[in-house]
Design a protein around this motif. Structure first.
Motif, PDB file in Angstrom:
ATOM      1  N   LEU A 120       0.824  -1.201   0.000  1.00  0.00           N
ATOM      2  CA  LEU A 120       0.000   0.000   0.000  1.00  0.00           C
ATOM      3  C   LEU A 120       0.864   1.259   0.000  1.00  0.00           C
ATOM      4  O   LEU A 120       0.614   2.189  -0.774  1.00  0.00           O
ATOM      5  CB  LEU A 120      -0.928  -0.003   1.220  1.00  0.00           C
ATOM      6  CG  LEU A 120      -1.762   1.262   1.431  1.00  0.00           C
ATOM      7  CD1 LEU A 120      -2.743   1.447   0.278  1.00  0.00           C
ATOM      8  CD2 LEU A 120      -2.504   1.205   2.769  1.00  0.00           C
ATOM      9  N   VAL A 121       1.878   1.289   0.847  1.00  0.00           N
ATOM     10  CA  VAL A 121       2.757   2.463   0.917  1.00  0.00           C
ATOM     11  C   VAL A 121       3.459   2.676  -0.421  1.00  0.00           C
ATOM     12  O   VAL A 121       3.574   3.812  -0.904  1.00  0.00           O
ATOM     13  CB  VAL A 121       3.783   2.305   2.055  1.00  0.00           C
ATOM     14  CG1 VAL A 121       4.813   3.443   2.013  1.00  0.00           C
ATOM     15  CG2 VAL A 121       3.081   2.299   3.410  1.00  0.00           C
ATOM     16  N   ASP A 122       3.906   1.600  -1.047  1.00  0.00           N
ATOM     17  CA  ASP A 122       4.553   1.718  -2.363  1.00  0.00           C
ATOM     18  C   ASP A 122       3.601   2.298  -3.405  1.00  0.00           C
ATOM     19  O   ASP A 122       3.983   3.163  -4.203  1.00  0.00           O
ATOM     20  CB  ASP A 122       5.058   0.348  -2.828  1.00  0.00           C
ATOM     21  CG  ASP A 122       6.289  -0.122  -2.063  1.00  0.00           C
ATOM     22  OD1 ASP A 122       6.990   0.743  -1.507  1.00  0.00           O
ATOM     23  OD2 ASP A 122       6.540  -1.348  -2.035  1.00  0.00           O
ATOM     24  N   GLU A 123       2.362   1.814  -3.413  1.00  0.00           N
ATOM     25  CA  GLU A 123       1.382   2.299  -4.385  1.00  0.00           C
ATOM     26  C   GLU A 123       1.050   3.770  -4.139  1.00  0.00           C
ATOM     27  O   GLU A 123       0.976   4.571  -5.081  1.00  0.00           O
ATOM     28  CB  GLU A 123       0.098   1.452  -4.313  1.00  0.00           C
ATOM     29  CG  GLU A 123       0.270   0.003  -4.728  1.00  0.00           C
ATOM     30  CD  GLU A 123       0.498  -0.169  -6.220  1.00  0.00           C
ATOM     31  OE1 GLU A 123       0.043   0.682  -7.004  1.00  0.00           O
ATOM     32  OE2 GLU A 123       1.151  -1.149  -6.604  1.00  0.00           O
ATOM     33  N   LEU A 124       0.853   4.133  -2.872  1.00  0.00           N
ATOM     34  CA  LEU A 124       0.524   5.520  -2.551  1.00  0.00           C
ATOM     35  C   LEU A 124       1.689   6.449  -2.884  1.00  0.00           C
ATOM     36  O   LEU A 124       1.463   7.597  -3.307  1.00  0.00           O
ATOM     37  CB  LEU A 124       0.157   5.641  -1.074  1.00  0.00           C
ATOM     38  CG  LEU A 124      -1.118   4.904  -0.622  1.00  0.00           C
ATOM     39  CD1 LEU A 124      -1.337   5.106   0.873  1.00  0.00           C
ATOM     40  CD2 LEU A 124      -2.339   5.386  -1.403  1.00  0.00           C
ATOM     41  N   ALA A 125       2.903   5.968  -2.717  1.00  0.00           N
ATOM     42  CA  ALA A 125       4.078   6.785  -3.065  1.00  0.00           C
ATOM     43  C   ALA A 125       4.103   7.078  -4.558  1.00  0.00           C
ATOM     44  O   ALA A 125       4.447   8.194  -4.982  1.00  0.00           O
ATOM     45  CB  ALA A 125       5.351   6.069  -2.626  1.00  0.00           C
ATOM     46  N   GLN A 126       3.712   6.096  -5.374  1.00  0.00           N
ATOM     47  CA  GLN A 126       3.673   6.324  -6.817  1.00  0.00           C
ATOM     48  C   GLN A 126       2.570   7.316  -7.196  1.00  0.00           C
ATOM     49  O   GLN A 126       2.745   8.131  -8.105  1.00  0.00           O
ATOM     50  CB  GLN A 126       3.460   4.997  -7.543  1.00  0.00           C
ATOM     51  CG  GLN A 126       4.647   4.052  -7.431  1.00  0.00           C
ATOM     52  CD  GLN A 126       4.457   2.786  -8.248  1.00  0.00           C
ATOM     53  OE1 GLN A 126       4.076   2.848  -9.406  1.00  0.00           O
ATOM     54  NE2 GLN A 126       4.725   1.646  -7.647  1.00  0.00           N
ATOM     55  N   VAL A 127       1.455   7.254  -6.488  1.00  0.00           N
ATOM     56  CA  VAL A 127       0.372   8.206  -6.747  1.00  0.00           C
ATOM     57  C   VAL A 127       0.830   9.617  -6.378  1.00  0.00           C
ATOM     58  O   VAL A 127       0.609  10.579  -7.131  1.00  0.00           O
ATOM     59  CB  VAL A 127      -0.894   7.823  -5.942  1.00  0.00           C
ATOM     60  CG1 VAL A 127      -1.971   8.890  -6.112  1.00  0.00           C
ATOM     61  CG2 VAL A 127      -1.424   6.465  -6.398  1.00  0.00           C
ATOM     62  N   ALA A 128       1.470   9.753  -5.219  1.00  0.00           N
ATOM     63  CA  ALA A 128       1.968  11.062  -4.787  1.00  0.00           C
ATOM     64  C   ALA A 128       3.042  11.579  -5.731  1.00  0.00           C
ATOM     65  O   ALA A 128       3.097  12.770  -6.038  1.00  0.00           O
ATOM     66  CB  ALA A 128       2.503  10.971  -3.361  1.00  0.00           C
ATOM     67  N   ASP A 129       3.888  10.665  -6.226  1.00  0.00           N
ATOM     68  CA  ASP A 129       4.950  11.067  -7.156  1.00  0.00           C
ATOM     69  C   ASP A 129       4.361  11.584  -8.466  1.00  0.00           C
ATOM     70  O   ASP A 129       4.957  12.454  -9.128  1.00  0.00           O
ATOM     71  CB  ASP A 129       5.870   9.870  -7.423  1.00  0.00           C
ATOM     72  CG  ASP A 129       7.068  10.241  -8.293  1.00  0.00           C
ATOM     73  OD1 ASP A 129       7.603  11.355  -8.124  1.00  0.00           O
ATOM     74  OD2 ASP A 129       7.450   9.426  -9.146  1.00  0.00           O
ATOM     75  N   ALA A 130       3.195  11.083  -8.848  1.00  0.00           N
ATOM     76  CA  ALA A 130       2.535  11.535 -10.076  1.00  0.00           C
ATOM     77  C   ALA A 130       1.828  12.873  -9.891  1.00  0.00           C
ATOM     78  O   ALA A 130       1.243  13.407 -10.829  1.00  0.00           O
ATOM     79  CB  ALA A 130       1.536  10.487 -10.555  1.00  0.00           C
ATOM     80  N   GLY A 131       1.885  13.400  -8.666  1.00  0.00           N
ATOM     81  CA  GLY A 131       1.270  14.695  -8.410  1.00  0.00           C
ATOM     82  C   GLY A 131      -0.207  14.635  -8.087  1.00  0.00           C
ATOM     83  O   GLY A 131      -0.870  15.666  -8.030  1.00  0.00           O
ATOM     84  N   GLN A 132      -0.729  13.412  -7.856  1.00  0.00           N
ATOM     85  CA  GLN A 132      -2.146  13.275  -7.542  1.00  0.00           C
ATOM     86  C   GLN A 132      -2.357  13.421  -6.040  1.00  0.00           C
ATOM     87  O   GLN A 132      -1.598  12.892  -5.242  1.00  0.00           O
ATOM     88  CB  GLN A 132      -2.670  11.906  -7.996  1.00  0.00           C
ATOM     89  CG  GLN A 132      -2.346  11.545  -9.425  1.00  0.00           C
ATOM     90  CD  GLN A 132      -3.102  12.397 -10.423  1.00  0.00           C
ATOM     91  OE1 GLN A 132      -3.818  13.320 -10.047  1.00  0.00           O
ATOM     92  NE2 GLN A 132      -2.935  12.137 -11.700  1.00  0.00           N
ATOM     93  N   PRO A 133      -3.380  14.146  -5.624  1.00  0.00           N
ATOM     94  CA  PRO A 133      -3.641  14.311  -4.189  1.00  0.00           C
ATOM     95  C   PRO A 133      -4.123  13.013  -3.558  1.00  0.00           C
ATOM     96  O   PRO A 133      -4.840  12.231  -4.187  1.00  0.00           O
ATOM     97  CB  PRO A 133      -4.730  15.390  -4.147  1.00  0.00           C
ATOM     98  CG  PRO A 133      -5.420  15.278  -5.478  1.00  0.00           C
ATOM     99  CD  PRO A 133      -4.358  14.868  -6.463  1.00  0.00           C
ATOM    100  N   LEU A 134      -3.722  12.786  -2.325  1.00  0.00           N
ATOM    101  CA  LEU A 134      -4.144  11.605  -1.586  1.00  0.00           C
ATOM    102  C   LEU A 134      -5.099  12.010  -0.473  1.00  0.00           C
ATOM    103  O   LEU A 134      -5.018  13.111   0.063  1.00  0.00           O
ATOM    104  CB  LEU A 134      -2.928  10.877  -0.990  1.00  0.00           C
ATOM    105  CG  LEU A 134      -2.005  10.173  -1.991  1.00  0.00           C
ATOM    106  CD1 LEU A 134      -0.757   9.655  -1.288  1.00  0.00           C
ATOM    107  CD2 LEU A 134      -2.740   9.019  -2.664  1.00  0.00           C
ATOM    108  N   SER A 135      -5.992  11.102  -0.138  1.00  0.00           N
ATOM    109  CA  SER A 135      -6.963  11.351   0.930  1.00  0.00           C
ATOM    110  C   SER A 135      -7.268  10.031   1.617  1.00  0.00           C
ATOM    111  O   SER A 135      -6.851   8.951   1.161  1.00  0.00           O
ATOM    112  CB  SER A 135      -8.250  11.947   0.358  1.00  0.00           C
ATOM    113  OG  SER A 135      -8.865  11.019  -0.528  1.00  0.00           O
ATOM    114  N   ALA A 136      -8.004  10.117   2.719  1.00  0.00           N
ATOM    115  CA  ALA A 136      -8.410   8.898   3.417  1.00  0.00           C
ATOM    116  C   ALA A 136      -9.265   8.018   2.514  1.00  0.00           C
ATOM    117  O   ALA A 136      -9.172   6.782   2.551  1.00  0.00           O
ATOM    118  CB  ALA A 136      -9.179   9.268   4.688  1.00  0.00           C
ATOM    119  N   ASP A 137     -10.103   8.633   1.669  1.00  0.00           N
ATOM    120  CA  ASP A 137     -10.933   7.869   0.740  1.00  0.00           C
ATOM    121  C   ASP A 137     -10.067   7.123  -0.269  1.00  0.00           C
ATOM    122  O   ASP A 137     -10.334   5.958  -0.579  1.00  0.00           O
ATOM    123  CB  ASP A 137     -11.884   8.815   0.013  1.00  0.00           C
ATOM    124  CG  ASP A 137     -12.782   8.096  -0.976  1.00  0.00           C
ATOM    125  OD1 ASP A 137     -13.654   7.330  -0.542  1.00  0.00           O
ATOM    126  OD2 ASP A 137     -12.595   8.291  -2.193  1.00  0.00           O
TER     127      ASP A 137
END
Length: 340
Positions: free
Chosen positions: A58-75
Protein backbone atom coordinates in the motif's frame (compact mmCIF):
# COMPACT_ATOMS: atom_id res chain seq x y z
CA UNK A 1 7.65 -9.01 11.77
CA UNK A 2 9.16 -5.60 11.12
CA UNK A 3 9.84 -4.06 7.73
CA UNK A 4 11.33 -0.74 6.67
CA UNK A 5 10.00 1.05 3.58
CA UNK A 6 12.24 3.78 2.20
CA UNK A 7 10.24 6.34 0.27
CA UNK A 8 12.15 7.71 -2.77
CA UNK A 9 13.56 11.21 -2.31
CA UNK A 10 11.48 12.55 -5.20
CA UNK A 11 8.24 11.76 -3.34
CA UNK A 12 7.21 14.61 -1.01
CA UNK A 13 6.43 13.13 2.40
CA UNK A 14 3.85 15.85 3.07
CA UNK A 15 1.87 14.64 0.04
CA UNK A 16 2.27 11.00 1.04
CA UNK A 17 1.19 11.47 4.67
CA UNK A 18 -1.55 13.99 3.88
CA UNK A 19 -2.59 17.17 5.59
CA UNK A 20 -2.40 16.76 9.37
CA UNK A 21 -1.32 13.14 8.73
CA UNK A 22 -4.75 12.28 7.32
CA UNK A 23 -3.33 9.61 4.99
CA UNK A 24 -1.10 8.15 7.71
CA UNK A 25 -4.08 7.76 10.04
CA UNK A 26 -6.06 6.13 7.23
CA UNK A 27 -3.24 3.59 6.70
CA UNK A 28 -3.22 2.82 10.43
CA UNK A 29 -7.01 2.50 10.40
CA UNK A 30 -6.85 0.09 7.45
CA UNK A 31 -4.37 -2.15 9.27
CA UNK A 32 -5.20 -2.04 13.00
CA UNK A 33 -2.75 -4.86 13.77
CA UNK A 34 0.19 -2.99 12.19
CA UNK A 35 2.17 -0.31 14.01
CA UNK A 36 3.17 2.42 11.54
CA UNK A 37 6.04 4.73 12.44
CA UNK A 38 7.50 7.42 10.18
CA UNK A 39 10.89 9.05 10.56
CA UNK A 40 12.18 11.16 7.70
CA UNK A 41 11.45 9.23 4.52
CA UNK A 42 11.52 5.82 6.21
CA UNK A 43 8.25 4.07 7.15
CA UNK A 44 8.57 1.29 9.71
CA UNK A 45 5.83 -1.35 9.70
CA UNK A 46 5.54 -3.81 12.62
CA UNK A 47 2.93 -6.52 13.01
CA UNK A 48 1.69 -9.84 11.58
CA UNK A 49 3.59 -10.82 8.43
CA UNK A 50 0.54 -10.88 6.14
CA UNK A 51 -0.69 -7.47 7.23
CA UNK A 52 2.81 -5.98 7.07
CA UNK A 53 3.31 -7.26 3.51
CA UNK A 54 -0.01 -5.76 2.42
CA UNK A 55 0.72 -2.47 4.18
CA UNK A 56 4.12 -2.32 2.46
CA UNK A 57 2.46 -2.72 -0.94
CA UNK A 58 0.00 0.00 0.00
CA UNK A 59 2.76 2.46 0.92
CA UNK A 60 4.55 1.72 -2.36
CA UNK A 61 1.38 2.30 -4.39
CA UNK A 62 0.52 5.52 -2.55
CA UNK A 63 4.08 6.78 -3.06
CA UNK A 64 3.67 6.32 -6.82
CA UNK A 65 0.37 8.21 -6.75
CA UNK A 66 1.97 11.06 -4.79
CA UNK A 67 4.95 11.07 -7.16
CA UNK A 68 2.53 11.54 -10.08
CA UNK A 69 1.27 14.70 -8.41
CA UNK A 70 -2.15 13.28 -7.54
CA UNK A 71 -3.64 14.31 -4.19
CA UNK A 72 -4.14 11.61 -1.59
CA UNK A 73 -6.96 11.35 0.93
CA UNK A 74 -8.41 8.90 3.42
CA UNK A 75 -10.93 7.87 0.74
CA UNK A 76 -8.11 7.12 -1.73
CA UNK A 77 -6.39 4.96 0.92
CA UNK A 78 -9.59 2.98 1.55
CA UNK A 79 -10.08 2.40 -2.18
CA UNK A 80 -6.43 1.39 -2.63
CA UNK A 81 -6.74 -1.17 0.19
CA UNK A 82 -9.92 -2.56 -1.41
CA UNK A 83 -8.05 -2.98 -4.72
CA UNK A 84 -5.12 -4.74 -3.03
CA UNK A 85 -7.28 -7.30 -1.23
CA UNK A 86 -9.54 -7.91 -4.26
CA UNK A 87 -8.70 -10.61 -6.83
CA UNK A 88 -7.73 -8.11 -9.53
CA UNK A 89 -4.62 -7.53 -11.60
CA UNK A 90 -5.14 -3.76 -11.54
CA UNK A 91 -2.71 -1.79 -9.39
CA UNK A 92 -4.08 1.08 -7.28
CA UNK A 93 -1.43 3.45 -8.69
CA UNK A 94 -2.59 2.69 -12.26
CA UNK A 95 -6.24 3.30 -11.39
CA UNK A 96 -5.79 6.42 -9.29
CA UNK A 97 -3.47 8.15 -11.77
CA UNK A 98 -5.59 7.60 -14.89
CA UNK A 99 -6.74 11.02 -16.10
CA UNK A 100 -9.92 11.19 -18.18
CA UNK A 101 -10.49 14.92 -18.45
CA UNK A 102 -8.91 18.04 -17.00
CA UNK A 103 -11.47 20.79 -16.86
CA UNK A 104 -12.09 23.96 -14.88
CA UNK A 105 -9.10 23.46 -12.59
CA UNK A 106 -9.71 19.84 -11.65
CA UNK A 107 -9.14 16.40 -13.10
CA UNK A 108 -11.75 13.69 -13.54
CA UNK A 109 -10.39 10.17 -13.06
CA UNK A 110 -11.70 6.71 -12.11
CA UNK A 111 -11.65 5.86 -8.41
CA UNK A 112 -12.26 2.10 -8.50
CA UNK A 113 -11.17 -0.90 -10.55
CA UNK A 114 -14.68 -1.24 -12.00
CA UNK A 115 -14.63 2.37 -13.15
CA UNK A 116 -11.18 1.88 -14.69
CA UNK A 117 -12.45 -1.12 -16.69
CA UNK A 118 -15.48 0.93 -17.77
CA UNK A 119 -13.30 3.79 -19.01
CA UNK A 120 -10.95 1.37 -20.79
CA UNK A 121 -13.93 -0.29 -22.49
CA UNK A 122 -15.08 3.08 -23.85
CA UNK A 123 -11.61 3.53 -25.36
CA UNK A 124 -11.72 0.12 -27.04
CA UNK A 125 -15.33 -0.59 -28.05
CA UNK A 126 -17.82 1.18 -30.30
CA UNK A 127 -20.82 0.37 -28.10
CA UNK A 128 -20.44 0.16 -24.31
CA UNK A 129 -23.13 -0.59 -21.74
CA UNK A 130 -22.45 0.75 -18.24
CA UNK A 131 -24.82 -1.13 -15.94
CA UNK A 132 -24.81 -0.58 -12.21
CA UNK A 133 -26.42 1.07 -9.19
CA UNK A 134 -26.70 4.76 -8.44
CA UNK A 135 -23.50 6.61 -7.62
CA UNK A 136 -21.10 4.44 -9.59
CA UNK A 137 -20.24 7.24 -12.04
CA UNK A 138 -21.79 5.62 -15.11
CA UNK A 139 -23.14 8.81 -16.67
CA UNK A 140 -20.50 11.16 -15.28
CA UNK A 141 -17.53 9.20 -16.62
CA UNK A 142 -19.25 8.70 -19.98
CA UNK A 143 -19.86 12.43 -20.17
CA UNK A 144 -16.19 13.11 -19.35
CA UNK A 145 -15.10 10.77 -22.16
CA UNK A 146 -17.52 12.50 -24.55
CA UNK A 147 -16.21 15.98 -23.72
CA UNK A 148 -12.63 14.70 -24.04
CA UNK A 149 -13.39 13.21 -27.47
CA UNK A 150 -14.96 16.49 -28.60
CA UNK A 151 -12.00 18.55 -27.39
CA UNK A 152 -9.57 16.15 -29.11
CA UNK A 153 -11.63 16.50 -32.33
CA UNK A 154 -12.25 12.74 -32.44
CA UNK A 155 -15.96 13.55 -32.95
CA UNK A 156 -17.81 16.61 -34.20
CA UNK A 157 -20.65 16.58 -31.71
CA UNK A 158 -22.08 15.10 -28.54
CA UNK A 159 -25.64 13.74 -28.44
CA UNK A 160 -27.17 13.15 -25.01
CA UNK A 161 -30.54 11.47 -24.64
CA UNK A 162 -32.73 9.69 -22.13
CA UNK A 163 -36.33 8.44 -22.03
CA UNK A 164 -38.85 10.89 -20.56
CA UNK A 165 -40.17 8.54 -17.89
CA UNK A 166 -41.31 9.74 -14.46
CA UNK A 167 -39.69 8.05 -11.44
CA UNK A 168 -42.77 6.53 -9.84
CA UNK A 169 -44.78 9.76 -9.75
CA UNK A 170 -47.43 11.22 -12.04
CA UNK A 171 -46.50 14.84 -12.54
CA UNK A 172 -49.26 15.58 -15.01
CA UNK A 173 -48.92 18.16 -17.76
CA UNK A 174 -46.03 20.56 -17.33
CA UNK A 175 -46.49 24.22 -18.31
CA UNK A 176 -44.43 26.10 -20.86
CA UNK A 177 -42.92 25.37 -24.26
CA UNK A 178 -41.82 21.95 -25.46
CA UNK A 179 -38.30 22.71 -24.22
CA UNK A 180 -39.68 23.64 -20.79
CA UNK A 181 -41.61 20.36 -20.64
CA UNK A 182 -38.66 18.06 -21.39
CA UNK A 183 -35.93 19.94 -19.50
CA UNK A 184 -36.77 18.40 -16.08
CA UNK A 185 -36.17 14.91 -17.50
CA UNK A 186 -32.81 15.94 -18.99
CA UNK A 187 -31.58 17.97 -16.01
CA UNK A 188 -29.05 15.34 -14.79
CA UNK A 189 -27.34 15.47 -18.19
CA UNK A 190 -27.18 19.26 -18.05
CA UNK A 191 -25.72 19.11 -14.53
CA UNK A 192 -22.83 16.91 -15.65
CA UNK A 193 -22.27 19.08 -18.71
CA UNK A 194 -22.02 22.27 -16.66
CA UNK A 195 -19.53 20.52 -14.37
CA UNK A 196 -17.12 19.89 -17.24
CA UNK A 197 -17.44 22.87 -19.56
CA UNK A 198 -17.44 26.62 -19.17
CA UNK A 199 -21.12 27.46 -18.51
CA UNK A 200 -20.94 30.43 -20.87
CA UNK A 201 -19.83 28.24 -23.78
CA UNK A 202 -22.61 25.65 -23.44
CA UNK A 203 -25.48 27.71 -24.94
CA UNK A 204 -23.26 28.55 -27.93
CA UNK A 205 -22.31 24.88 -28.42
CA UNK A 206 -25.96 23.85 -28.18
CA UNK A 207 -27.08 26.56 -30.58
CA UNK A 208 -24.47 25.39 -33.09
CA UNK A 209 -25.59 21.75 -32.72
CA UNK A 210 -22.21 20.69 -31.33
CA UNK A 211 -23.97 19.51 -28.17
CA UNK A 212 -27.51 18.18 -28.38
CA UNK A 213 -29.64 17.16 -25.43
CA UNK A 214 -32.94 15.56 -26.41
CA UNK A 215 -35.50 12.99 -25.27
CA UNK A 216 -35.19 9.52 -26.74
CA UNK A 217 -38.34 9.93 -28.84
CA UNK A 218 -36.46 12.47 -30.99
CA UNK A 219 -33.94 9.85 -32.14
CA UNK A 220 -36.23 7.95 -34.48
CA UNK A 221 -35.37 8.20 -38.17
CA UNK A 222 -31.92 9.71 -37.63
CA UNK A 223 -28.39 8.55 -38.51
CA UNK A 224 -25.74 9.96 -36.18
CA UNK A 225 -22.31 10.24 -37.81
CA UNK A 226 -19.12 11.60 -36.19
CA UNK A 227 -20.83 11.73 -32.80
CA UNK A 228 -20.37 10.57 -29.23
CA UNK A 229 -23.84 9.41 -28.19
CA UNK A 230 -24.93 8.74 -24.60
CA UNK A 231 -28.23 7.12 -23.64
CA UNK A 232 -28.88 7.63 -19.94
CA UNK A 233 -31.45 5.85 -17.72
CA UNK A 234 -31.67 3.09 -20.31
CA UNK A 235 -33.50 0.77 -17.91
CA UNK A 236 -36.59 2.85 -18.72
CA UNK A 237 -36.54 2.02 -22.42
CA UNK A 238 -38.69 -0.67 -23.95
CA UNK A 239 -36.98 -3.35 -26.09
CA UNK A 240 -38.32 -1.58 -29.19
CA UNK A 241 -36.90 1.77 -28.08
CA UNK A 242 -33.51 0.21 -27.34
CA UNK A 243 -33.39 -1.34 -30.82
CA UNK A 244 -34.40 1.97 -32.37
CA UNK A 245 -31.68 3.84 -30.48
CA UNK A 246 -28.84 1.41 -31.21
CA UNK A 247 -29.62 1.43 -34.93
CA UNK A 248 -29.04 5.22 -35.04
CA UNK A 249 -25.28 4.51 -34.98
CA UNK A 250 -23.48 6.05 -37.95
CA UNK A 251 -19.89 6.15 -39.17
CA UNK A 252 -17.12 7.28 -36.82
CA UNK A 253 -19.54 7.37 -33.90
CA UNK A 254 -19.49 5.86 -30.45
CA UNK A 255 -22.36 4.88 -28.16
CA UNK A 256 -22.43 4.59 -24.38
CA UNK A 257 -25.61 3.27 -22.75
CA UNK A 258 -26.00 3.65 -18.98
CA UNK A 259 -28.64 2.38 -16.59
CA UNK A 260 -29.56 0.55 -13.42
CA UNK A 261 -31.73 -2.53 -13.90
CA UNK A 262 -32.84 -2.38 -10.25
CA UNK A 263 -34.56 1.00 -10.76
CA UNK A 264 -37.03 0.43 -13.59
CA UNK A 265 -39.87 2.98 -13.68
CA UNK A 266 -41.80 1.46 -16.59
CA UNK A 267 -45.45 0.44 -16.19
CA UNK A 268 -46.03 -3.01 -14.72
CA UNK A 269 -45.74 -5.68 -17.39
CA UNK A 270 -43.43 -3.67 -19.68
CA UNK A 271 -40.03 -5.27 -20.20
CA UNK A 272 -36.90 -3.16 -19.75
CA UNK A 273 -34.90 -2.80 -22.96
CA UNK A 274 -31.68 -2.75 -20.92
CA UNK A 275 -32.42 -6.16 -19.44
CA UNK A 276 -33.35 -7.69 -22.78
CA UNK A 277 -30.41 -6.27 -24.74
CA UNK A 278 -27.91 -8.07 -22.50
CA UNK A 279 -29.21 -11.39 -23.82
CA UNK A 280 -29.38 -10.22 -27.44
CA UNK A 281 -25.97 -8.53 -27.89
CA UNK A 282 -23.82 -10.35 -25.35
CA UNK A 283 -21.81 -12.26 -27.99
CA UNK A 284 -21.33 -9.48 -30.55
CA UNK A 285 -17.83 -8.15 -31.13
CA UNK A 286 -17.14 -4.47 -30.42
CA UNK A 287 -20.02 -4.39 -27.93
CA UNK A 288 -18.94 -4.44 -24.27
CA UNK A 289 -21.04 -4.80 -21.13
CA UNK A 290 -19.46 -3.29 -17.99
CA UNK A 291 -21.23 -4.23 -14.77
CA UNK A 292 -20.50 -1.96 -11.85
CA UNK A 293 -21.37 -2.84 -8.25
CA UNK A 294 -21.78 -1.20 -4.86
CA UNK A 295 -17.98 -1.40 -4.54
CA UNK A 296 -17.77 1.21 -7.32
CA UNK A 297 -20.04 3.75 -5.59
CA UNK A 298 -18.24 7.07 -5.19
CA UNK A 299 -20.91 8.93 -3.25
CA UNK A 300 -21.28 8.88 0.54
CA UNK A 301 -20.16 5.61 2.15
CA UNK A 302 -23.75 4.89 3.18
CA UNK A 303 -24.92 4.76 -0.46
CA UNK A 304 -22.99 1.52 -1.06
CA UNK A 305 -24.33 0.03 2.17
CA UNK A 306 -27.90 1.05 1.27
CA UNK A 307 -27.56 -0.61 -2.15
CA UNK A 308 -26.28 -3.84 -0.56
CA UNK A 309 -29.06 -3.78 2.05
CA UNK A 310 -31.74 -3.41 -0.64
CA UNK A 311 -30.16 -6.26 -2.65
CA UNK A 312 -30.32 -8.54 0.41
CA UNK A 313 -33.90 -7.50 1.09
CA UNK A 314 -34.90 -8.14 -2.54
CA UNK A 315 -33.30 -11.60 -2.43
CA UNK A 316 -35.14 -12.44 0.81
CA UNK A 317 -38.45 -11.08 -0.47
CA UNK A 318 -38.11 -13.10 -3.69
CA UNK A 319 -37.50 -16.25 -1.66
CA UNK A 320 -40.55 -15.70 0.58
CA UNK A 321 -42.77 -13.78 -1.84
CA UNK A 322 -45.57 -16.33 -1.95
CA UNK A 323 -45.87 -16.66 1.80
CA UNK A 324 -45.57 -12.92 2.34
CA UNK A 325 -48.36 -12.21 -0.13
CA UNK A 326 -50.62 -14.76 1.53
CA UNK A 327 -50.33 -13.44 5.08
CA UNK A 328 -52.27 -10.15 4.64
CA UNK A 329 -55.05 -12.00 2.85
CA UNK A 330 -55.39 -14.54 5.68
CA UNK A 331 -55.43 -11.77 8.27
CA UNK A 332 -58.10 -9.96 6.26
CA UNK A 333 -60.25 -13.12 6.13
CA UNK A 334 -59.84 -13.57 9.88
CA UNK A 335 -60.85 -9.97 10.51
CA UNK A 336 -63.96 -10.34 8.37
CA UNK A 337 -64.84 -13.55 10.22
CA UNK A 338 -64.54 -11.82 13.56
CA UNK A 339 -66.75 -8.97 12.41
CA UNK A 340 -69.37 -11.43 11.24
Amino acid sequence: MQHLVTVPDNVPMVALLGQRDEVLRAIEGGFPAVDVHVRGNVVTLTGPSGDVSLAERLVDELAQVADAGQPLSADAVARAIAMLVAPSAERPADVLTTNILSSRGRTIRPKTVGQKHYVDAIDKSTIVFGIGPAGTGKTYLAMAKAVGALQAKQVNRIVLTRPAVEAGERLGYLPGSLSDKIDPYLRPLYDALYDMLDPESIPKLMAAGTIEVAPLAYMRGRTLNDAFIILDEAQNTSPEQMKMFLTRLGFNSQVVVTGDVTQVDLPTGTKSGLRVVQEILDDIDDVTFCRLTSADVVRHRLVGEIIDAYARWDATAAGHGDRASERPERRDHQARGERR
